[in-house]
Design an enzyme around this catalytic site. Structure first.
Site, PDB file in Angstrom:
ATOM      1  N   ARG A 115      14.989   1.634   2.029  1.00  0.00           N
ATOM      2  CA  ARG A 115      13.634   2.187   1.955  1.00  0.00           C
ATOM      3  C   ARG A 115      12.698   1.500   2.939  1.00  0.00           C
ATOM      4  NH1 ARG A 115       8.893   0.664  -0.587  1.00  0.00           N
ATOM      5  NH2 ARG A 115       9.876  -1.060  -1.689  1.00  0.00           N
ATOM      6  N   LEU A 128       5.418   4.073  -3.063  1.00  0.00           N
ATOM      7  CA  LEU A 128       4.251   4.609  -3.777  1.00  0.00           C
ATOM      8  C   LEU A 128       3.969   6.035  -3.298  1.00  0.00           C
ATOM      9  CD1 LEU A 128       1.826   1.516  -3.944  1.00  0.00           C
ATOM     10  CD2 LEU A 128       3.148   2.524  -5.809  1.00  0.00           C
ATOM     11  N   GLY A 145       0.803  -1.208   0.000  1.00  0.00           N
ATOM     12  CA  GLY A 145       0.000   0.000   0.000  1.00  0.00           C
ATOM     13  C   GLY A 145       0.835   1.257   0.000  1.00  0.00           C
ATOM     14  N   HIS A 201      13.604  -7.716  -1.092  1.00  0.00           N
ATOM     15  CA  HIS A 201      12.430  -7.908  -0.234  1.00  0.00           C
ATOM     16  C   HIS A 201      12.601  -9.249   0.470  1.00  0.00           C
ATOM     17  CE1 HIS A 201       8.316  -8.392   1.111  1.00  0.00           C
ATOM     18  NE2 HIS A 201       8.037  -7.169   0.704  1.00  0.00           N
ATOM     19  N   GLU A 256      10.844   5.271  -8.965  1.00  0.00           N
ATOM     20  CA  GLU A 256      12.018   4.464  -8.621  1.00  0.00           C
ATOM     21  C   GLU A 256      13.264   4.859  -9.417  1.00  0.00           C
ATOM     22  OE1 GLU A 256      11.145   0.272  -8.621  1.00  0.00           O
ATOM     23  OE2 GLU A 256      13.171  -0.260  -7.963  1.00  0.00           O
ATOM     24  N   HIS A 273      14.076  -6.247  -5.250  1.00  0.00           N
ATOM     25  CA  HIS A 273      12.735  -5.653  -5.191  1.00  0.00           C
ATOM     26  C   HIS A 273      12.723  -4.174  -5.552  1.00  0.00           C
ATOM     27  CE1 HIS A 273       8.659  -5.125  -3.712  1.00  0.00           C
ATOM     28  NE2 HIS A 273       9.054  -4.241  -2.811  1.00  0.00           N
ATOM     29  N   ARG A 304      13.592  -3.797   6.383  1.00  0.00           N
ATOM     30  CA  ARG A 304      13.816  -4.877   5.414  1.00  0.00           C
ATOM     31  C   ARG A 304      15.246  -5.366   5.285  1.00  0.00           C
ATOM     32  NH1 ARG A 304       9.998  -3.081   0.520  1.00  0.00           N
ATOM     33  NH2 ARG A 304       8.153  -3.610   1.724  1.00  0.00           N
TER      34      ARG A 304
HETATM   35  C1  SIN Z   1       4.972  -5.298   0.229  1.00  0.00           C
HETATM   36  O1  SIN Z   1       3.762  -5.350   0.107  1.00  0.00           O
HETATM   37  O2  SIN Z   1       5.590  -5.969   1.041  1.00  0.00           O
HETATM   38  C2  SIN Z   1       5.746  -4.388  -0.666  1.00  0.00           C
HETATM   39  C3  SIN Z   1       5.519  -2.987  -0.284  1.00  0.00           C
HETATM   40  C4  SIN Z   1       6.736  -2.162  -0.589  1.00  0.00           C
HETATM   41  O3  SIN Z   1       7.674  -2.632  -1.218  1.00  0.00           O
HETATM   42  O4  SIN Z   1       6.765  -1.025  -0.138  1.00  0.00           O
END
Ligand code: SIN
Length: 525
Positions: A372, A378, A45, A230, A361, A337, A276
């Site tokens: 990040r 987004l 989101g 990710h 990006e 990712h 992350r």
């Molecule tokens: C996710 O839904 O884990 C990805 C969201 C993101 O990369 O910010």
């Protein structure tokens, strides 16, 4: 001549198109096939301060902490402050965010949590936010009289005049015919560079083409060493890449090793919701220790009906692969990712080249620093697209311009084509990057990657003379140079920070500084 040329039709590109189209004529170059790019695959989101229990300072502090000392505080505060207005704008377009059905809810839309966030602040459309965003934006853009969407051209180099202004792009059709699109202002919204790696979270991510095109005009590239992996991509070696959203961990999902033991609480007090870089590194270490191909993500503590309601896309995809996530853990593995680095821009999305902007990006605004935070991307697409639009509307006068220069690129429509040859070299490039420039790096590995990539580039340059300049060859040449620049940035950083971990210099230096490179810094291959 176009008034504004936008290269890339994801969330950033379409937001900018809609935001300038009342006053300027826009051409958007977007991929022909829906599976290309990253926007539509975003699940989690958009992070924004929406709940009355949240506040701007908290979102700023979480972003700075995740960025591990390398965020630009002004860019962070600017982005976070603009977030609520960007969400209001999307709601005004009819974006179908998931409502909060709890009668005691303090905000009408459901807010989930993800890694690094100290509060629930991620607004979403089920678990397919990117798809819903693209559908919403595209429905408006497609019918707009001042927006022309073109999927028949791919930009392969930017065009410039003798004053150094960007003046549009040199493009190729699918059949290799050249066409130059002149423009007063050019905006790169062409995505990141995760496609430089073998395993990615979306099926066909960009390979940094836009970044390199900007660098060819002299633009500065920043923080290329910070490639985000990710933590949780579905482990499905024979299938297409599929993300397992961090929102599953936000709703209490836990990571377990193959022996069924949780490992995150021993590594970070935030457990599975640590930023992350920390979670991906922990999974990587656990996989090495167990010599396994994946770890497990278990969400089965949630009620089955809630899982199906909150995560319909993930539930359906996993079920099609034979995994019922209401009952069984999901095999997951980290995958490339998101590129935290990119074309250095100011708070209007302006690059160091006059009349060239970068958003989404492809840009490096300073928001993400060395890592990040989830769902800030987004947000950045929306905020910087709207900021760039305001700037473009306020600066519609042209500066002095000259004839467009041809640059190094000339089309040779008659020469022979080379798809297999390019694919083989691309596979080698991705193998080098994945083995030596991945989650854990070393001095020897980076040096060997630098050498191997230079050798590959030499070979491609020599062999390419006999082939036509087609889209795939241009992409390979851009990818090779960007990969070499990324390795150079990684070798120059004599510390470990955020997403860049070098086991030969595991500590942080006291002075955190962004890395900045230009194409001219690259030694000849
Ligand atoms: C996710 O839904 O884990 C990805 C969201 C993101 O990369 O910010």
């Amino acid at each position: 001549m176009s008034d504004v040329l936008i290269i890339g039709g994801g969330v950033a590109g379409l937001t900018l198109a809609l935001s300038v189209a009342e006053q300027r004529q826009v051409v958007v170059l977007r991929p022909r096939h829906d599976h290309q790019g990253a926007s539509q695959w975003a699940q989690g989101g958009i992070a924004a301060v929406l709940s009355p229990q949240d506040d701007i300072d908290a979102h700023v502090a979480d972003t700075l902490a995740a960025g591990d000392g390398l965020c630009d505080p002004a860019a962070v505060r600017f982005t976070v402050t603009q977030g609520p207005a960007a969400i209001e704008w999307l709601l005004s377009l009819g974006m179908p965010f998931t409502p909060d059905t709890d009668p005691d809810a303090l905000y009408p839309y459901h807010l989930t949590r993800e890694g690094g966030h100290g509060a629930r602040r991620v607004i979403h459309a089920d678990d397919a936010t990117g798809r819903a965003l693209i559908d919403t934006l595209l429905a408006r853009a497609a019918g707009h009289p001042s927006i022309t969407l073109r999927d028949d051209l791919t930009a392969v180099h930017l065009a410039s005049d003798r004053h150094g202004n960007c003046r549009g792009a040199h493009c190729l059709t699918a059949s290799g015919e050249p066409l130059t699109l002149l423009a007063r202002d050019t905006v790169l919204a062409s995505g990141g560079a995760s496609g430089l790696y073998q395993h990615t979270t979306s099926p066909q991510p960009a390979c940094g083409e836009g970044m390199l095109m900007a660098a060819e005009l002299g633009a500065e590239l920043m923080n290329l060493e910070f490639q985000q992996f990710h933590p949780t991509c579905l482990y499905d070696p024979a299938g297409t890449p599929f993300l397992i959203s961090e929102a599953l961990r936000g709703e209490g999902g836990v990571l377990k090793n193959l022996a069924g033991q949780r490992f995150m609480p021993a590594i970070d007090p935030r457990g599975e919701l640590a930023p992350r870089d920390i979670v991906a590194r922990a999974i990587d270490a656990e996989m090495q220790r167990e010599a396994g191909h994946h770890v497990w993500l278990d969400i089965s503590h949630l009620d089955a009906a809630d899982i199906r309601r909150q995560f319909p896309t993930i539930h359906a995809h996993c079920l099609a692969c034979g995994i019922d996530i209401t009952q069984a853990p999901i095999p997951v593995v980290p995958a490339a990712h998101y590129s935290c680095g990119g074309i250095a821009t100011d708070l209007h999305g302006a690059s160091s080249v006059p009349h060239l902007y970068a958003i989404g990006e492809s840009a490096c605004t300073g928001l993400h620093g060395a890592n990040r935070m989830a769902s800030n991307s987004l947000l950045e697409c929306l905020v910087f697209a709207r900021a760039a639009a305001l700037h473009l509307l306020g600066s519609a006068t042209t500066s002095e311009s000259g004839a467009v220069e041809k640059g190094e690129w000339t089309a040779q429509a008659s020469a022979k084509r080379c798809p297999d040859w390019v694919a083989t070299r691309f596979a080698t490039l991705r193998q080098i990057m994945s083995r030596q420039v991945g989650i854990v790096r070393s001095d020897v590995g980076l040096a060997s990657a630098a050498e191997a990539l230079a050798e590959l580039e030499r070979g491609v340059r020599d062999e390419a003379r006999q082939y036509a300049h087609d889209i795939s060859l241009a992409r390979l040449q851009h990818a090779l140079r960007l990969a070499r620049l990324s390795v150079m940035a990684a070798r120059q950083r004599r510390e470990s920070r955020g997403l860049h971990f070098n086991r030969d210099c595991p500590e942080q230096t006291s002075q955190a500084a962004a890395s900045r490179l230009r194409l001219g810094d690259l030694p000849p291959a």
